[in-house]
Scaffold this motif. Sequence first.
Motif, short mmCIF file in Angstrom:
data_model
loop_
_atom_site.label_atom_id
_atom_site.label_comp_id
_atom_site.label_asym_id
_atom_site.label_seq_id
_atom_site.Cartn_x
_atom_site.Cartn_y
_atom_site.Cartn_z
N UNK A 20 38.44 -81.55 16.87
CA UNK A 20 40.09 -81.81 16.36
C UNK A 20 40.63 -82.05 15.14
N UNK A 21 39.12 -81.04 13.99
CA UNK A 21 39.12 -80.10 12.43
C UNK A 21 39.82 -79.46 12.53
N UNK A 22 40.81 -78.66 11.21
CA UNK A 22 41.62 -77.62 11.50
C UNK A 22 42.84 -78.56 11.74
N UNK A 23 43.70 -76.73 11.46
CA UNK A 23 44.96 -76.88 11.91
C UNK A 23 45.05 -75.16 12.71
N UNK A 24 46.43 -75.13 13.13
CA UNK A 24 46.42 -74.16 14.09
C UNK A 24 47.91 -74.14 14.33
N UNK A 25 48.98 -73.05 14.19
CA UNK A 25 49.97 -72.69 13.93
C UNK A 25 51.21 -72.59 15.35
N UNK A 26 52.16 -72.34 15.00
CA UNK A 26 53.44 -72.76 16.22
C UNK A 26 52.86 -71.40 16.94
N UNK A 27 52.24 -70.48 16.86
CA UNK A 27 52.46 -69.41 18.07
C UNK A 27 50.73 -69.77 18.63
N UNK A 28 49.89 -69.98 18.05
CA UNK A 28 48.44 -70.44 19.06
C UNK A 28 48.64 -72.05 19.12
N UNK A 29 49.31 -72.87 19.24
CA UNK A 29 50.12 -74.06 19.51
C UNK A 29 50.49 -73.70 21.13
N UNK A 30 51.90 -72.79 21.17
CA UNK A 30 52.43 -72.07 22.26
C UNK A 30 51.82 -71.51 23.39
N UNK A 60 46.84 -82.41 18.05
CA UNK A 60 46.94 -82.83 16.91
C UNK A 60 46.51 -81.82 15.97
N UNK A 61 46.54 -80.96 15.97
CA UNK A 61 45.56 -79.51 15.05
C UNK A 61 46.88 -78.89 14.76
N UNK A 62 48.10 -78.98 15.49
CA UNK A 62 48.89 -78.92 15.15
C UNK A 62 49.67 -79.12 14.49
N UNK A 63 49.41 -80.95 14.65
CA UNK A 63 50.24 -81.91 13.57
C UNK A 63 49.56 -81.93 12.41
N UNK A 64 48.38 -81.53 12.37
CA UNK A 64 47.42 -81.67 11.01
C UNK A 64 48.50 -79.76 10.28
N UNK A 65 48.97 -79.23 10.26
CA UNK A 65 49.70 -78.10 10.57
C UNK A 65 50.57 -78.44 9.37
#
Length: 139
Positions: free
Chosen positions: A9-19, A77-82
């Motif tokens: 649950x830690x960190x962030x991911x961008x849109x491309x990684x989320x998709x 969750x990571x995308x919300x963090x971004x």
Amino acid sequence: MNLQTFTSLDGRIGRQTWWLAMIVLLIATVVAVFAGAALLAAVTGGQTVSSDGNSYMHLLIVVILLASIGFALVVSVKRWHDREMSGWWNLALFVPIVGPLFGLVVLGFLKGDEGVNRFGASGVVELPAPGPRFGRAPQ
């Protein structure tokens, strides 16, 4: 994208990684459920009434679906963090009709915060500017 994308649950991911993660989860879930259903049909001989042993196959399909939902929530969750939002915003996804649409817009289409926020460094990897290629001299 690595295994930690789906498990931490830690960190962030961008849109491309989320998709990409959502597409991978969707394909894996569909393949697993169809394989489980095909195996279930093979074991039961196509009968609609199942014996006691076949209930394990149904349980396996439910476990696959629950695991897929869990992995999707972790990725979200990571995308919300971004977007500098708490992972608790995942609860909004369970509001009928409005929640999934809101989540699709915010998670899938809106740009994340640039630089560092309270959840860590940006999930977007900046590529270096292209340099000379194939031995061409700069002009």
